[in-house]
Design an enzyme around this catalytic site. Structure first.
Site, mmCIF file in Angstrom:
data_model
loop_
_atom_site.group_PDB
_atom_site.id
_atom_site.type_symbol
_atom_site.label_atom_id
_atom_site.label_comp_id
_atom_site.label_asym_id
_atom_site.label_seq_id
_atom_site.Cartn_x
_atom_site.Cartn_y
_atom_site.Cartn_z
ATOM 1 N N CYS A 80 43.504 38.715 37.250
ATOM 2 C CA CYS A 80 43.993 37.443 36.704
ATOM 3 C C CYS A 80 43.107 36.990 35.526
ATOM 4 C CB CYS A 80 44.106 36.392 37.808
ATOM 5 S SG CYS A 80 45.163 34.999 37.364
ATOM 6 N N HIS A 167 47.500 39.285 41.902
ATOM 7 C CA HIS A 167 46.426 39.236 42.906
ATOM 8 C C HIS A 167 46.650 40.269 44.001
ATOM 9 C CE1 HIS A 167 44.398 35.642 41.381
ATOM 10 N NE2 HIS A 167 45.604 35.315 40.953
ATOM 11 N N GLU A 169 44.576 41.108 46.259
ATOM 12 C CA GLU A 169 43.807 40.759 47.449
ATOM 13 C C GLU A 169 44.583 39.926 48.463
ATOM 14 O OE1 GLU A 169 42.784 37.462 44.451
ATOM 15 O OE2 GLU A 169 43.367 39.564 44.389
#
Length: 187
Positions: A80, A167, A169
């Site tokens: 990001c 993202h 994660e």
């Protein structure tokens, strides 16, 4: 022992990035974004991840890493805001998006090597950003895109430097752990 360092640019997910890297059986430490390259060299990481964050790269006081980090010759992954740091550092251009991208997006994989090794041509990813790359650095290739982001993933394979606008994660990104595993173990 292999080690990945996550540099924290203020993301709410920085600790989660570390946890996900540890789930790939690679040791991970979280450090401030402005950690000097000298300290990073002493820690001898296999790679470095730049987290996301709330800043805009084109703002006067935007947080940036020590520039020497790009000369360490180790893999770097920007997530990001970290992606935008890479674009900016290598001569690309980041701008405020006309429309903030938040939530699920269909990620179309254009190059399924390196970060996307053994991942299908399409997956759902989680976006959360108001800025985006307008122009890529000349020596970077688009690895994946979405309807609203022509460069949702970029890479310079020779330098082993990668940026992703989404993202990996978070659990909302399909196969995100595999992307992080590809970075932490295979690149």
């Amino acid at each position: 022992m292999d080690k990945i360092i996550v540099l924290d640019f203020g993301s709410q997910y920085s600790h989660l990035i570390c946890r996900r890297i540890r789930e790939t059986n690679v040791y991970c430490e979280l450090l401030p974004y402005n950690t000097p390259t000298k300290i990073l060299r002493e820690l001898n990481p296999k790679g470095v991840i730049f987290s996301g964050g709330p800043a805009s790269i084109y703002s006067k006081d935007s947080p940036k890493p020590d520039e020497e980090i790009f000369e360490m010759n180790i893999p770097i992954l920007g997530i990001c805001y970290g992606h935008q740091i890479i674009v900016d550092n290598f001569g690309g251009k980041v701008k405020k998006s006309n429309k903030r991208e938040y939530g699920h997006a269909d990620l179309i994989i254009d190059d399924n090597y390196d970060l996307f090794h053994d991942i299908n041509d399409k997956m759902i990813c989680w976006m959360s950003h108001g800025d985006a790359a307008e122009k890529l650095p000349s020596d970077f290739k688009i690895l994946a895109h979405t309807k609203n982001s022509f460069s949702a993933a970029i890479g310079n394979k020779q330098k082993k430097i990668y940026g992703i606008q989404f993202h990996p994660e978070v659990v909302h990104t399909q196969r995100g752990l595999e992307i992080l595993r590809n970075f932490s173990q295979k690149i």
